[in-house]
Write an enzyme that holds these catalytic residues in place. Structure first.
Site, PDB file in Angstrom:
ATOM      1  N   TYR A  53     -13.117   8.355 -40.053  1.00  0.00           N
ATOM      2  CA  TYR A  53     -12.058   8.850 -40.720  1.00  0.00           C
ATOM      3  C   TYR A  53     -12.101   8.604 -42.104  1.00  0.00           C
ATOM      4  O   TYR A  53     -12.342   7.253 -42.460  1.00  0.00           O
ATOM      5  CB  TYR A  53     -10.770   8.583 -40.217  1.00  0.00           C
ATOM      6  CG  TYR A  53     -10.097   8.991 -38.888  1.00  0.00           C
ATOM      7  CD1 TYR A  53     -11.126  10.086 -38.478  1.00  0.00           C
ATOM      8  CD2 TYR A  53      -9.232   8.706 -38.073  1.00  0.00           C
ATOM      9  CE1 TYR A  53     -10.775  10.798 -37.179  1.00  0.00           C
ATOM     10  CE2 TYR A  53      -8.894   9.286 -36.767  1.00  0.00           C
ATOM     11  CZ  TYR A  53      -9.793  10.152 -36.545  1.00  0.00           C
ATOM     12  OH  TYR A  53      -9.526  10.753 -35.213  1.00  0.00           O
ATOM     13  N   LEU A 242       1.187  25.450 -35.392  1.00  0.00           N
ATOM     14  CA  LEU A 242       2.559  25.418 -34.707  1.00  0.00           C
ATOM     15  C   LEU A 242       3.599  24.754 -35.586  1.00  0.00           C
ATOM     16  O   LEU A 242       4.633  24.484 -35.011  1.00  0.00           O
ATOM     17  CB  LEU A 242       2.469  24.523 -33.570  1.00  0.00           C
ATOM     18  CG  LEU A 242       1.198  25.294 -32.484  1.00  0.00           C
ATOM     19  CD1 LEU A 242       0.924  24.508 -31.476  1.00  0.00           C
ATOM     20  CD2 LEU A 242       1.785  26.468 -31.940  1.00  0.00           C
TER      21      LEU A 242
END
Length: 353
Positions: A53, A242
Site C-alpha cells: 500500500y 454502493l
C-alpha cells in the site's frame, strides 16, 4: 461494540476494522493521523494495512501506508498497545516489478524479509496478524472467475509458506497468521497442512464481501464455519459504488471525480469498474432510499450484521467519512429488506466477483 475473537487465535477485535490503503495516495500523512486518532477515540481497536500500500499500487508509494502508520505510533506513545495491528505480505508480483524484482513466487526468505521490512516501517516489534495478501499458486482472484490448470507453475508450497510463518511466530515477531483473496480449496489446504505438521493455524481470511460481490456465500462460508476461521470483509462499499455517488454520473464523467473509481483509470479496468457492477449497485442504492436509508447505511449494515463476517474493513479518506461509517453500526435491516436484497442478487448475482 463487543470484541470478536479471530478464529482460534488469542486476538480479540472490534467488528469494524480501519482499512488504510488510501494513506499515502488519496490521503496525506496529516489527514491519515487525524483519521487514526478519531478511529481510536471512537473505540476501534483494529487496523489493517499491507506492504504494497498505498493503492493504486505504484513504485513511488509502495510501503508508504505502513510508514505513515509507523510515524503515528511514534508520535502517539501508548497507541500501539491499544490496537490489533494487521498487515500483509504481497503474493507474486503480478506485474509490480518493484516488489521483490517482479518475482512470480513467494519464498520462505521473501516472507521473512518482507516481515522485517514491515516491522521497520511500522516502528513496532510485533505484528498481531500477518497475512498472505494473495495466493502464490494460480487462482482466479481479483475479478477472475475461472480456474485454469494450464496456468499452474512451480512455486513455493503451502507447507513452505506455513514454515516461514512459523519461524516468525516462534521469533515473537507475529502473533497470528491469516490469508487474503483465498479460495475454499486454499483455505482447506492451509488448515490441513497446519494441523498435520504442527504449523501455525490460519485465523482469518480477508476477502471482498459486499452487496455486489458475495462469492464468499458460494462455499467459502461453509469452510470457514467448520474450520473456525474468521472472515475479514473488505470493500463493503464496493469501491464507492454502493455509496450512490456514481449513480447519476457513472464512472467516466471527466468533469466530476467523486472518488477513486473516477480518479484512477486503472481502477475502472478492475471488477468494480464493470458496467454490470454499477447497474446492480444502482438497484441496491435505490432500495436503500426506498427504506429510508442511505446507500452506505444499507451496504455497511449488510456486512456488519452478517453471521459470516467477523470484522468489516472500512476505508475512508476523511474523518467525516469515518464517522459516517461508524455511525451505521446501529442500523437494523428488516427481514423484508433483506428479502429484497436477495431478490436483486438472484437477478444480478455477483457482478464484481
Amino acid at each position: 461494540m463487543e470484541l470478536v475473537r479471530l478464529g482460534r487465535s488469542d486476538l480479540h477485535v472490534t467488528p469494524i476494522c480501519l482499512g488504510t490503503m488510501t494513506f499515502g495516495e488519496q490521503v496525506d500523512q496529516a489527514t491519515a493521523h487525524a483519521i487514526l486518532d478519531r478511529s481510536l477515540e471512537r473505540g476501534v481497536n483494529f487496523i489493517d494495512t499491507a506492504e504494497m500500500y498505498a493503492v493504486p499500487a505504484r513504485r513511488e508509494t509502495c510501503g508508504a501506508t505502513e510508514t505513515i502508520i509507523g510515524n503515528w505510533f511514534a508520535a502517539r506513545p501508548g497507541a500501539r498497545q491499544k490496537l490489533v495491528l494487521a498487515t500483509k505480505v504481497a503474493g507474486p508480483a503480478r506485474g509490480m516489478d518493484w516488489i521483490r524484482g517482479g518475482s512470480p513466487d513467494l519464498t520462505v526468505q521473501d516472507i521473512l524479509s518482507a516481515c522485517e521490512d514491515s516491522l521497520r516501517r511500522l516502528q513496532t516489534d510485533v505484528i498481531d496478524l500477518y497475512q498472505i495478501h494473495w495466493p502464490v499458486r494460480h487462482v482466479p482472484a481479483f475479478g477472475g472467475i475461472y480456474f485454469d490448470p494450464k496456468k499452474l507453475k512451480p512455486c513455493s508450497s503451502i507447507e513452505q509458506q506455513l514454515e516461514a510463518l512459523q519461524r516468525l511466530v516462534q521469533a515473537g515477531k507475529v502473533r497470528a497468521v491469516g490469508l487474503s483473496n483465498e479460495t475454499p480449496y486454499g483455505l482447506g489446504e492451509f488448515i490441513r497442512l497446519a494441523e498435520s505438521a504442527g504449523l501455525p493455524r490460519v485465523a482469518t481470511v480477508q476477502n471482498p464481501y459486499c452487496l455486489i460481490s458475495r462469492a464468499v456465500d458460494n462455499g467459502l462460508d461453509e469452510v470457514m464455519h467448520h474450520h473456525q476461521v474468521s472472515l475479514l470483509a473488505y470493500s463493503p462499499l464496493g469501491f464507492g459504488l454502493l455509496t450512490g455517488k456514481y449513480d447519476a454520473i457513472g464512472l467516466n464523467d471527466p468533469a466530476q471525480r467523486p472518488g477513486r473509481m473516477a480518479l484512477y483509470d486503472s481502477m475502472k479496468a478492475q471488477r468494480w469498474g464493470r458496467a454490470e457492477a454499477l447497474d446492480a449497485a444502482r438497484l441496491y442504492n435505490a432500495l436503500a432510499r426506498e427504506h429510508g436509508l442511505t446507500p452506505a447505511q444499507l451496504a455497511l449494515a449488510f456486512c456488519y450484521r452478517r453471521w459470516t463476517v467477523a470484522s468489516t474493513i472500512i476505508g475512508v479518506t476523511s474523518v467525516a467519512q469515518l464517522d459516517e461509517d461508524l455511525n451505521a453500526w446501529g442500523t437494523e435491516l428488516s427481514p423484508e429488506l433483506l428479502k429484497a436484497v436477495d431478490a436483486i442478487r438472484w437477478q444480478h448475482r455477483d457482478p464484481a466477483q
